[in-house]
Design a protein around this motif. Sequence first.
Motif, PDB file in Angstrom:
ATOM      1  N   VAL A 126       5.825  -6.513 -19.573  1.00  0.00           N
ATOM      2  CA  VAL A 126       5.737  -7.271 -18.319  1.00  0.00           C
ATOM      3  C   VAL A 126       6.699  -6.693 -17.287  1.00  0.00           C
ATOM      4  O   VAL A 126       6.382  -6.625 -16.095  1.00  0.00           O
ATOM      5  CB  VAL A 126       5.996  -8.778 -18.562  1.00  0.00           C
ATOM      6  N   LEU A 127       7.863  -6.251 -17.718  1.00  0.00           N
ATOM      7  CA  LEU A 127       8.815  -5.640 -16.793  1.00  0.00           C
ATOM      8  C   LEU A 127       8.236  -4.353 -16.197  1.00  0.00           C
ATOM      9  O   LEU A 127       8.373  -4.106 -14.993  1.00  0.00           O
ATOM     10  CB  LEU A 127      10.133  -5.366 -17.501  1.00  0.00           C
ATOM     11  N   ILE A 128       7.562  -3.555 -17.006  1.00  0.00           N
ATOM     12  CA  ILE A 128       6.911  -2.342 -16.489  1.00  0.00           C
ATOM     13  C   ILE A 128       5.835  -2.716 -15.475  1.00  0.00           C
ATOM     14  O   ILE A 128       5.722  -2.087 -14.408  1.00  0.00           O
ATOM     15  CB  ILE A 128       6.328  -1.513 -17.656  1.00  0.00           C
ATOM     16  N   ALA A 129       5.046  -3.743 -15.777  1.00  0.00           N
ATOM     17  CA  ALA A 129       3.988  -4.165 -14.853  1.00  0.00           C
ATOM     18  C   ALA A 129       4.564  -4.688 -13.540  1.00  0.00           C
ATOM     19  O   ALA A 129       4.034  -4.377 -12.460  1.00  0.00           O
ATOM     20  CB  ALA A 129       3.123  -5.236 -15.512  1.00  0.00           C
ATOM     21  N   THR A 130       5.629  -5.462 -13.615  1.00  0.00           N
ATOM     22  CA  THR A 130       6.217  -5.987 -12.372  1.00  0.00           C
ATOM     23  C   THR A 130       6.867  -4.880 -11.546  1.00  0.00           C
ATOM     24  O   THR A 130       6.812  -4.914 -10.322  1.00  0.00           O
ATOM     25  CB  THR A 130       7.236  -7.095 -12.666  1.00  0.00           C
ATOM     26  N   GLU A 131       7.464  -3.901 -12.217  1.00  0.00           N
ATOM     27  CA  GLU A 131       8.030  -2.785 -11.466  1.00  0.00           C
ATOM     28  C   GLU A 131       6.929  -1.939 -10.828  1.00  0.00           C
ATOM     29  O   GLU A 131       7.113  -1.395  -9.746  1.00  0.00           O
ATOM     30  CB  GLU A 131       8.934  -1.935 -12.357  1.00  0.00           C
ATOM     31  N   PHE A 132       5.782  -1.840 -11.488  1.00  0.00           N
ATOM     32  CA  PHE A 132       4.625  -1.185 -10.895  1.00  0.00           C
ATOM     33  C   PHE A 132       4.223  -1.905  -9.607  1.00  0.00           C
ATOM     34  O   PHE A 132       3.942  -1.270  -8.584  1.00  0.00           O
ATOM     35  CB  PHE A 132       3.463  -1.177 -11.902  1.00  0.00           C
ATOM     36  N   LEU A 133       4.205  -3.233  -9.645  1.00  0.00           N
ATOM     37  CA  LEU A 133       3.845  -3.996  -8.454  1.00  0.00           C
ATOM     38  C   LEU A 133       4.936  -3.931  -7.382  1.00  0.00           C
ATOM     39  O   LEU A 133       4.634  -3.899  -6.189  1.00  0.00           O
ATOM     40  CB  LEU A 133       3.573  -5.455  -8.819  1.00  0.00           C
ATOM     41  N   ARG A 134       6.198  -3.920  -7.791  1.00  0.00           N
ATOM     42  CA  ARG A 134       7.294  -3.844  -6.816  1.00  0.00           C
ATOM     43  C   ARG A 134       7.241  -2.555  -6.010  1.00  0.00           C
ATOM     44  O   ARG A 134       7.511  -2.558  -4.812  1.00  0.00           O
ATOM     45  CB  ARG A 134       8.644  -3.905  -7.526  1.00  0.00           C
ATOM     46  N   THR A 135       6.929  -1.451  -6.683  1.00  0.00           N
ATOM     47  CA  THR A 135       6.891  -0.178  -5.967  1.00  0.00           C
ATOM     48  C   THR A 135       5.725  -0.106  -4.992  1.00  0.00           C
ATOM     49  O   THR A 135       5.737   0.721  -4.090  1.00  0.00           O
ATOM     50  CB  THR A 135       6.796   1.004  -6.941  1.00  0.00           C
ATOM     51  N   ARG A 136       4.756  -0.972  -5.160  1.00  0.00           N
ATOM     52  CA  ARG A 136       3.608  -1.014  -4.265  1.00  0.00           C
ATOM     53  C   ARG A 136       3.601  -2.261  -3.390  1.00  0.00           C
ATOM     54  O   ARG A 136       2.559  -2.673  -2.907  1.00  0.00           O
ATOM     55  CB  ARG A 136       2.326  -0.943  -5.080  1.00  0.00           C
ATOM     56  N   ALA A 137       4.750  -2.848  -3.168  1.00  0.00           N
ATOM     57  CA  ALA A 137       4.823  -4.100  -2.414  1.00  0.00           C
ATOM     58  C   ALA A 137       4.312  -3.927  -0.984  1.00  0.00           C
ATOM     59  O   ALA A 137       3.634  -4.808  -0.440  1.00  0.00           O
ATOM     60  CB  ALA A 137       6.253  -4.629  -2.405  1.00  0.00           C
ATOM     61  N   ALA A 138       4.625  -2.814  -0.359  1.00  0.00           N
ATOM     62  CA  ALA A 138       4.158  -2.595   1.015  1.00  0.00           C
ATOM     63  C   ALA A 138       2.639  -2.449   1.065  1.00  0.00           C
ATOM     64  O   ALA A 138       2.004  -2.868   2.035  1.00  0.00           O
ATOM     65  CB  ALA A 138       4.828  -1.355   1.597  1.00  0.00           C
ATOM     66  N   LEU A 139       2.056  -1.874   0.026  1.00  0.00           N
ATOM     67  CA  LEU A 139       0.599  -1.706  -0.006  1.00  0.00           C
ATOM     68  C   LEU A 139      -0.111  -3.004  -0.359  1.00  0.00           C
ATOM     69  O   LEU A 139      -1.182  -3.291   0.169  1.00  0.00           O
ATOM     70  CB  LEU A 139       0.222  -0.620  -1.011  1.00  0.00           C
ATOM     71  N   THR A 140       0.463  -3.776  -1.275  1.00  0.00           N
ATOM     72  CA  THR A 140      -0.209  -5.005  -1.717  1.00  0.00           C
ATOM     73  C   THR A 140      -0.046  -6.146  -0.717  1.00  0.00           C
ATOM     74  O   THR A 140      -0.736  -7.152  -0.837  1.00  0.00           O
ATOM     75  CB  THR A 140       0.320  -5.449  -3.085  1.00  0.00           C
ATOM     76  N   ARG A 141       0.843  -5.998   0.235  1.00  0.00           N
ATOM     77  CA  ARG A 141       1.034  -7.044   1.239  1.00  0.00           C
ATOM     78  C   ARG A 141      -0.228  -7.260   2.062  1.00  0.00           C
ATOM     79  O   ARG A 141      -0.531  -8.373   2.474  1.00  0.00           O
ATOM     80  CB  ARG A 141       2.189  -6.667   2.160  1.00  0.00           C
ATOM     81  N   GLU A 142      -0.985  -6.200   2.277  1.00  0.00           N
ATOM     82  CA  GLU A 142      -2.168  -6.264   3.136  1.00  0.00           C
ATOM     83  C   GLU A 142      -3.446  -6.632   2.385  1.00  0.00           C
ATOM     84  O   GLU A 142      -4.491  -6.748   2.999  1.00  0.00           O
ATOM     85  CB  GLU A 142      -2.364  -4.918   3.841  1.00  0.00           C
ATOM     86  N   LEU A 143      -3.367  -6.807   1.070  1.00  0.00           N
ATOM     87  CA  LEU A 143      -4.567  -7.100   0.291  1.00  0.00           C
ATOM     88  C   LEU A 143      -5.060  -8.518   0.539  1.00  0.00           C
ATOM     89  O   LEU A 143      -4.269  -9.458   0.665  1.00  0.00           O
ATOM     90  CB  LEU A 143      -4.285  -6.935  -1.204  1.00  0.00           C
ATOM     91  N   SER A 144      -6.376  -8.682   0.570  1.00  0.00           N
ATOM     92  CA  SER A 144      -6.935 -10.030   0.609  1.00  0.00           C
ATOM     93  C   SER A 144      -6.774 -10.643  -0.783  1.00  0.00           C
ATOM     94  O   SER A 144      -6.548  -9.936  -1.773  1.00  0.00           O
ATOM     95  CB  SER A 144      -8.406  -9.980   1.011  1.00  0.00           C
ATOM     96  N   PHE A 145      -6.927 -11.964  -0.870  1.00  0.00           N
ATOM     97  CA  PHE A 145      -6.687 -12.601  -2.148  1.00  0.00           C
ATOM     98  C   PHE A 145      -7.669 -12.174  -3.239  1.00  0.00           C
ATOM     99  O   PHE A 145      -7.246 -11.951  -4.378  1.00  0.00           O
ATOM    100  CB  PHE A 145      -6.663 -14.128  -2.030  1.00  0.00           C
ATOM    101  N   PRO A 146      -8.962 -12.032  -2.974  1.00  0.00           N
ATOM    102  CA  PRO A 146      -9.858 -11.573  -4.061  1.00  0.00           C
ATOM    103  C   PRO A 146      -9.470 -10.194  -4.605  1.00  0.00           C
ATOM    104  O   PRO A 146      -9.540  -9.968  -5.817  1.00  0.00           O
ATOM    105  CB  PRO A 146     -11.237 -11.547  -3.411  1.00  0.00           C
ATOM    106  N   VAL A 147      -9.045  -9.282  -3.740  1.00  0.00           N
ATOM    107  CA  VAL A 147      -8.636  -7.959  -4.203  1.00  0.00           C
ATOM    108  C   VAL A 147      -7.331  -8.071  -4.995  1.00  0.00           C
ATOM    109  O   VAL A 147      -7.155  -7.423  -6.031  1.00  0.00           O
ATOM    110  CB  VAL A 147      -8.496  -6.991  -3.011  1.00  0.00           C
ATOM    111  N   GLU A 148      -6.414  -8.917  -4.514  1.00  0.00           N
ATOM    112  CA  GLU A 148      -5.168  -9.147  -5.253  1.00  0.00           C
ATOM    113  C   GLU A 148      -5.473  -9.724  -6.635  1.00  0.00           C
ATOM    114  O   GLU A 148      -4.865  -9.317  -7.635  1.00  0.00           O
ATOM    115  CB  GLU A 148      -4.275 -10.107  -4.472  1.00  0.00           C
ATOM    116  N   TRP A 149      -6.396 -10.659  -6.705  1.00  0.00           N
ATOM    117  CA  TRP A 149      -6.773 -11.288  -7.965  1.00  0.00           C
ATOM    118  C   TRP A 149      -7.352 -10.251  -8.933  1.00  0.00           C
ATOM    119  O   TRP A 149      -7.055 -10.260 -10.128  1.00  0.00           O
ATOM    120  CB  TRP A 149      -7.761 -12.402  -7.686  1.00  0.00           C
TER     121      TRP A 149
END
Length: 179
Positions: A86-109
């Motif tokens: 889970v720590l690896i997965a969250t760090e994967f998401l942290r490094t892409r925080a600027a990219l995932t900020r613009e995602l719509s909710f269905p794409v985020e889901w």
Amino acid sequence: MAEGIRRRVWLYPTVFVGIAGFLVMLRLLPLGFEAGAWPGPDLLLCLILAWVMRRPDYLPALLLALVLLLEDLLLMRPPGLWAALVLIATEFLRTRAALTRELSFPVEWMLVSGIMLALRFAERMVAALAFLPQPALGQHLQQTATTILCYPLIVGCCWLLLDLRKPATGELDAFGRRM
């Protein structure tokens, strides 16, 4: 104004620890489900992924690792395996925080669903390589499916009750850096 930002830096991790403790204790309760019933969702995983997708700066990696390691120990899982994944997965998401900020909710889901499936299969592969006993694949897939279905509910609760929102463009963190 700076006092409010500093307070949030300590308030949100404290709230996370409280909610995580409640969810772990809820999983430890003997609720009387019969054998063969659908496994319940992993609400703590939903909470962690929703929190990291919204405000990764409010959930330090060390705190997350400690909470997940404690959960591993209390639920008698292999210590550190789920916490590390889970720590690896969250760090994967942290490094892409600027990219995932613009995602719509269905794409985020869909992104979070893919991460949950990858976590489950990685856990099964490592457990198989170490010859650890594990539940049937169907049970793991059922739990992952219910966890994926609960993700929008957890996101809604985080948004309504905790005011966890994705940062706006140009918003500053507690240290004055752009997010």
